[in-house]
Design a protein around this motif. Structure first.
Motif, PDB file in Angstrom:
ATOM      1  N   LYS A   1       0.818  -1.213   0.000  1.00 54.80           N
ATOM      2  CA  LYS A   1       0.000   0.000   0.000  1.00 54.80           C
ATOM      3  C   LYS A   1       0.854   1.266   0.000  1.00 54.80           C
ATOM      4  CE  LYS A   1      -4.302   1.729   1.940  1.00 54.80           C
ATOM      5  NZ  LYS A   1      -5.315   1.591   3.005  1.00 54.80           N
TER       6      LYS A   1
ATOM      7  N   ALA B   1       3.935   3.332  -5.190  1.00 58.21           N
ATOM      8  CA  ALA B   1       3.364   4.283  -6.147  1.00 58.21           C
ATOM      9  C   ALA B   1       2.236   3.623  -6.938  1.00 58.21           C
ATOM     10  CB  ALA B   1       4.451   4.791  -7.093  1.00 58.21           C
TER      11      ALA B   1
ATOM     12  N   TRP C   1      -0.049   1.625  -5.896  1.00 58.06           N
ATOM     13  CA  TRP C   1      -1.319   1.748  -5.167  1.00 58.06           C
ATOM     14  C   TRP C   1      -1.966   3.102  -5.447  1.00 58.06           C
ATOM     15  CZ3 TRP C   1      -5.101  -0.604  -2.523  1.00 58.06           C
ATOM     16  CH2 TRP C   1      -5.965   0.198  -1.778  1.00 58.06           C
ATOM     17  N   GLN C   2      -1.199   4.146  -5.399  1.00 59.51           N
ATOM     18  CA  GLN C   2      -1.738   5.483  -5.656  1.00 59.51           C
ATOM     19  C   GLN C   2      -2.291   5.592  -7.075  1.00 59.51           C
ATOM     20  OE1 GLN C   2      -2.224   7.785  -3.397  1.00 59.51           O
ATOM     21  NE2 GLN C   2      -1.264   6.532  -1.802  1.00 59.51           N
ATOM     22  N   GLN C   3      -1.603   4.993  -8.026  1.00 56.64           N
ATOM     23  CA  GLN C   3      -2.071   5.019  -9.414  1.00 56.64           C
ATOM     24  C   GLN C   3      -3.405   4.287  -9.554  1.00 56.64           C
ATOM     25  OE1 GLN C   3       1.231   3.221 -11.450  1.00 56.64           O
ATOM     26  NE2 GLN C   3       2.612   4.921 -11.030  1.00 56.64           N
TER      27      GLN C   3
ATOM     28  N   TRP D   1      -5.566   3.738  -7.161  1.00 52.70           N
ATOM     29  CA  TRP D   1      -6.570   4.473  -6.379  1.00 52.70           C
ATOM     30  C   TRP D   1      -7.259   5.538  -7.240  1.00 52.70           C
ATOM     31  CZ3 TRP D   1      -9.276   3.997  -2.133  1.00 52.70           C
ATOM     32  CH2 TRP D   1      -9.879   5.123  -1.557  1.00 52.70           C
TER      33      TRP D   1
END
Length: 268
Positions: free
Chosen positions: A25, A28, A30-32, A34
């Protein structure tokens, strides 16, 4: 070194994956995801898997992903027209992430915590398609038993689709001084053991529950599927990697290894 029982290995792998979820989590990626899952046409599936899924056809069908991790691939199946998608995993921590991603999605997948060896009745004989992607088969101590359970999720005529790392790749260690020298037998029976968190890139220097990675030959895989009452309709090997980036060095060689495969097996 004393090897664990099947039940001990499964439980230890579950604990290791639950511990590793927090590290994933923080990535990077995960952020993409999300951000991207908010779009109805979100997909993280590569061209190879997308092609096989399209050829089999999942439009309007009920699909289960066995070993769904954080749900990113399960959510991707809606872009190919899946009517309903169920993700199954034994890691509560990763399923928590899957449900988080689902809150961002316009689709409504179902995520169920279950060990493939103890599937709830609600998952049996229900699905048109079952999907298994990279990093599932090798966590299974007994591949023949695994196929028996996987086949139980399908309706008669349902298809099991697999996109996995090639067993030949297990003979090489990309971290070794000579990554092109054979480092392990193709017929190895004892699992590889890792005592650090499971991450896709690099290493996390922290203690964690041991994780056990079991090696299965192509013969084990094919015969396991056949013994489970599945008819193999498609099997194809590829020269590209669908594993961690450090395996990319084995691509585009003059003497090229098979690096991954796709398989479609239909329940008779």
């Amino acid at each position: 070194m004393e090897m664990p029982t099947k039940e001990q290995a499964i439980a230890s792998n579950r604990d290791a994956w639950n511990d590793s979820a927090r590290h994933h989590k923080e990535s990077a990626e995960w952020q993409q995801h999300w951000i991207a899952v908010a779009h109805a046409d979100f997909t993280c599936l590569d061209e190879t898997l997308t092609g096989v899924l399209t050829e089999v056809g999942i439009d309007g069908k009920e699909v289960v992903q066995l070993g769904c991790n954080n749900g990113r691939e399960s959510l991707s199946l809606f872009a190919l027209g899946a009517r309903h998608v169920t993700g199954v995993d034994q890691s509560a921590a990763f399923l928590g992430q899957a449900r988080e991603l689902a809150t961002r999605s316009p689709h409504e997948p179902e995520f169920i915590k279950a060990d493939i060896h103890h599937l709830p009745l609600q998952l049996k004989g229900r699905f048109d398609v079952a999907l298994i992607t990279i990093g599932v088969l090798n966590w299974m101590p007994d591949i023949a038993e695994f196929f028996q359970h996987a086949a139980q999720t399908l309706k008669p005529g349902g298809a099991l689709i697999i996109y996995e790392t090639h067993p030949f790749l297990e003979m090489f260690d990309p971290d070794s001084a000579d990554p092109f020298a054979l480092s392990s037998s193709y017929f190895r029976r004892e699992p590889f053991v890792q005592n650090e968190p499971i991450v896709y890139e690099g290493k996390v220097e922290q203690p964690a529950s041991p994780s056990y990675w079991f090696v299965h030959t192509l013969g084990d895989i094919l015969n396991g599927a056949i013994a489970a009452g599945l008819q193999i309709n498609h099997f194809k090997e590829y020269p590209h990697s669908n594993r961690e980036e450090l395996y990319d060095l084995y691509q585009q060689q003059e003497a090229q290894l098979p690096m991954c495969f796709t398989m479609v097996a239909v329940k008779r």
